[in-house]
Motif scaffolding. Structure first.
Motif, short mmCIF file in Angstrom:
data_model
loop_
_atom_site.label_atom_id
_atom_site.label_comp_id
_atom_site.label_asym_id
_atom_site.label_seq_id
_atom_site.Cartn_x
_atom_site.Cartn_y
_atom_site.Cartn_z
N HIS A 1 14.61 -11.39 -8.98
CA HIS A 1 13.42 -11.59 -8.54
C HIS A 1 13.05 -12.82 -7.97
O HIS A 1 13.58 -13.96 -8.41
CB HIS A 1 12.46 -11.67 -9.95
N LEU A 2 12.59 -12.84 -6.71
CA LEU A 2 12.42 -14.09 -5.78
C LEU A 2 10.91 -14.19 -5.75
O LEU A 2 10.27 -13.33 -5.22
CB LEU A 2 13.05 -13.91 -4.56
N ILE B 1 23.00 -0.16 -5.43
CA ILE B 1 22.72 -1.03 -4.16
C ILE B 1 21.77 -1.91 -4.86
O ILE B 1 20.85 -1.60 -5.42
CB ILE B 1 21.64 0.11 -3.17
N PRO B 2 21.98 -3.10 -4.25
CA PRO B 2 21.16 -4.21 -4.94
C PRO B 2 19.68 -3.97 -4.40
O PRO B 2 19.30 -3.91 -3.18
CB PRO B 2 21.81 -5.64 -4.48
N ILE B 3 18.71 -4.45 -5.35
CA ILE B 3 17.38 -4.49 -4.96
C ILE B 3 16.58 -5.69 -5.24
O ILE B 3 16.69 -5.95 -6.56
CB ILE B 3 16.67 -3.01 -5.45
N ILE B 4 16.31 -6.16 -4.51
CA ILE B 4 15.72 -7.69 -4.71
C ILE B 4 14.04 -7.73 -4.55
O ILE B 4 13.70 -7.34 -3.30
CB ILE B 4 16.42 -8.82 -3.79
N ALA B 5 13.54 -8.14 -5.51
CA ALA B 5 11.96 -8.12 -5.60
C ALA B 5 11.37 -9.32 -4.98
O ALA B 5 12.06 -10.51 -5.09
CB ALA B 5 11.41 -7.69 -6.96
N MET B 6 10.39 -9.44 -4.21
CA MET B 6 9.54 -10.27 -3.75
C MET B 6 8.58 -10.37 -3.96
O MET B 6 7.47 -9.50 -3.73
CB MET B 6 9.79 -10.24 -1.99
N THR B 7 7.72 -11.50 -4.78
CA THR B 7 6.33 -11.48 -5.27
C THR B 7 5.95 -12.88 -5.36
O THR B 7 6.69 -13.67 -5.58
CB THR B 7 6.24 -10.60 -6.48
N ALA B 8 4.53 -12.79 -5.16
CA ALA B 8 3.96 -14.22 -5.33
C ALA B 8 3.79 -14.60 -6.73
O ALA B 8 3.60 -15.78 -7.30
CB ALA B 8 2.60 -14.26 -4.58
N ASN B 9 3.73 -13.61 -7.84
CA ASN B 9 3.75 -13.74 -9.06
C ASN B 9 5.23 -14.05 -9.69
O ASN B 9 6.12 -12.79 -9.76
CB ASN B 9 3.43 -12.32 -9.95
N PRO C 1 0.73 -1.18 0.05
CA PRO C 1 -0.03 -0.08 0.12
C PRO C 1 0.88 1.32 -0.07
O PRO C 1 2.19 1.21 0.19
CB PRO C 1 -0.83 -0.15 1.33
N VAL C 2 0.25 2.53 -0.08
CA VAL C 2 0.92 3.67 -0.15
C VAL C 2 1.76 3.97 -1.22
O VAL C 2 1.76 4.67 -2.24
CB VAL C 2 1.57 3.82 1.29
N MET C 3 2.84 3.00 -1.62
CA MET C 3 3.96 3.09 -2.53
C MET C 3 4.05 1.70 -2.90
O MET C 3 4.67 1.08 -1.80
CB MET C 3 4.90 4.11 -2.48
N ASP C 4 4.00 1.19 -4.20
CA ASP C 4 4.50 -0.26 -4.37
C ASP C 4 5.81 -0.38 -4.22
O ASP C 4 6.45 0.54 -4.72
CB ASP C 4 3.48 -1.04 -5.42
N GLY C 5 6.37 -1.60 -4.58
CA GLY C 5 7.65 -2.03 -4.68
C GLY C 5 8.21 -1.50 -5.71
O GLY C 5 9.53 -0.96 -5.93
N LEU C 6 7.68 -1.30 -7.05
CA LEU C 6 8.28 -1.19 -8.08
C LEU C 6 8.48 0.52 -8.25
O LEU C 6 9.47 0.88 -8.73
CB LEU C 6 7.06 -1.66 -9.58
N PHE D 1 5.71 -15.00 -13.07
CA PHE D 1 5.54 -15.08 -14.68
C PHE D 1 6.83 -14.27 -15.35
O PHE D 1 7.12 -13.30 -14.66
CB PHE D 1 4.34 -14.85 -14.97
N THR D 2 6.92 -14.47 -16.61
CA THR D 2 7.80 -13.71 -17.45
C THR D 2 7.53 -12.33 -17.40
O THR D 2 8.45 -11.54 -17.38
CB THR D 2 7.84 -14.16 -18.88
N GLU D 3 6.45 -11.98 -17.57
CA GLU D 3 5.76 -10.63 -17.64
C GLU D 3 6.43 -9.76 -16.13
O GLU D 3 6.70 -8.57 -16.22
CB GLU D 3 4.40 -10.33 -17.91
N ASP D 4 6.05 -10.40 -15.08
CA ASP D 4 6.39 -9.72 -13.87
C ASP D 4 7.92 -9.72 -13.60
O ASP D 4 8.25 -8.79 -13.11
CB ASP D 4 5.85 -10.77 -12.66
N ARG D 5 8.77 -10.60 -14.14
CA ARG D 5 10.00 -10.62 -14.05
C ARG D 5 10.52 -9.35 -14.86
O ARG D 5 11.52 -8.53 -14.41
CB ARG D 5 10.82 -11.94 -14.55
N ARG D 6 10.01 -9.11 -16.03
CA ARG D 6 10.46 -7.97 -16.95
C ARG D 6 10.02 -6.76 -16.15
O ARG D 6 10.95 -5.90 -16.38
CB ARG D 6 9.43 -8.14 -18.35
N ARG D 7 8.78 -6.64 -15.73
CA ARG D 7 8.49 -5.30 -14.97
C ARG D 7 9.24 -4.92 -13.91
O ARG D 7 9.79 -3.91 -13.69
CB ARG D 7 6.95 -5.56 -14.45
N VAL D 8 9.92 -6.14 -13.08
CA VAL D 8 10.97 -5.77 -12.22
C VAL D 8 12.10 -5.37 -12.57
O VAL D 8 12.57 -4.44 -11.82
CB VAL D 8 11.14 -7.30 -11.11
N LEU D 9 12.67 -6.06 -13.66
CA LEU D 9 13.93 -5.30 -14.14
C LEU D 9 13.85 -3.89 -14.69
O LEU D 9 14.81 -3.25 -14.56
CB LEU D 9 14.39 -6.34 -15.09
#
Length: 276
Positions: free
Chosen positions: A251-252, A226-234, A204-209, A236-244
């Motif tokens: 992407h974990l 600084i390394p930023i590691i995403a944590m998500t239940a999704n 909430p308030v501001m998402d991780g992306l 899929f390839t599209e989610d990994r692309r958005r993270v990068l």
């Protein structure tokens, strides 16, 4: 019988046992006693069930409070219990972890006399591990001891578990409960105070992306590195692309696996121990 190798979640078991023992100590009386037992109560070729019993001589619980003990933020409103503080999340988290492991939790309590908790957990017996190979070959073990981790997670249970995994491995954890908090903590930090950021994507308030983008755009000296590691239940390839695209490094997928999490952090922070 002693089983040298069982398959289960040591992180969750430690968290459950620690929560129960912490309560037993916190709500005990002066010169009170705590008795703990572990017993194997059921076994077949592949599975055993372990019962953990924790009995204390503490202040106990009223009958009315016993009905709400597993509700979030539930606390006894009258009597001595109110002086001990706490968030009221310990028992809901404990029950959730026990059920995630396929176990059961129950208790007996009498106000002014004490409380006894019973936890039964199933474990698989590992028949395949090769001890001699593990003893003779060189093992590389990821280490995150001393690493400063900014952990951004809005879910209380997920935060509790991740914090326990990281601190048990020797890391220092700085907590943020949404992306905006994480951004502000990073911007106010001095160089070296944060080594890596674990960022939940959906907050909430501001998402991780969005938070990751603002971090990369900031004027901080280490904002680009600084390394930023995403944590998500999704996952899929599209989610990994958005993270990068948001500037994150990795992407974990949730639920997080403790070994993968530690190895990922160690990889980015350059910490691997070698031993034989």
């Amino acid at each position: 019988m002693i089983h040298e190798d069982l398959i289960g979640s040591p992180v969750h078991v430690k968290r459950v046992v620690m929560n129960i023992l912490t309560n037993a100590i916190k709500y005990n009386k002066n010169n009170g006693k705590i008795c703990i037992e572990f017993n194997e109560i059921q076994k077949n070729y592949n599975t055993i069930i372990i019962r953990f019993k924790c009995e204390d001589t503490g202040i106990g619980m009223s009958e009315s409070f016993q009905k709400t003990i597993y509700e979030p933020f539930a606390q006894e409103k009258a009597g001595a219990r109110t002086v001990y503080g706490g968030t009221g999340l310990g028992m809901p988290i404990t029950k959730s972890l026990v059920e995630k492991m396929g176990g059961t939790i129950s208790f007996e309590s009498e106000q002014g006399v004490g409380t006894t908790f019973y936890i039964e957990l199933p474990f698989q017996i590992d028949h395949n591990i090769k001890h001699e190979e593990l003893k003779t070959k060189e093992i590389k073990k990821a280490s995150i001891k001393g690493v400063n981790v900014l952990l951004a997670e809005d879910n209380e249970l997920n935060m509790e578990i991740a914090e326990f995994v990281l601190e048990s491995a020797g890391a220092n954890v700085i907590k943020a409960f949404n992306g905006k908090e994480a951004l502000e903590i990073f911007k106010e930090s001095k160089l070296g105070e944060i080594d890596i950021i674990l960022m939940d994507v959906m907050m909430p308030v501001m998402d991780g992306l969005e938070a990751a983008r603002y971090i990369r755009w900031s004027n901080k000296e280490n904002a680009r590195d600084i390394p930023i590691i995403a944590m998500t239940a999704n996952a899929f390839t599209e989610d990994r692309r958005r993270v990068l695209e948001a500037g994150m490094n990795e992407h974990l997928a949730k639920p997080l696996e403790s070994e993968v999490l530690i190895k990922t952090i160690a990889n980015y922070c350059g910490k691997v121990d070698h031993f034989k």
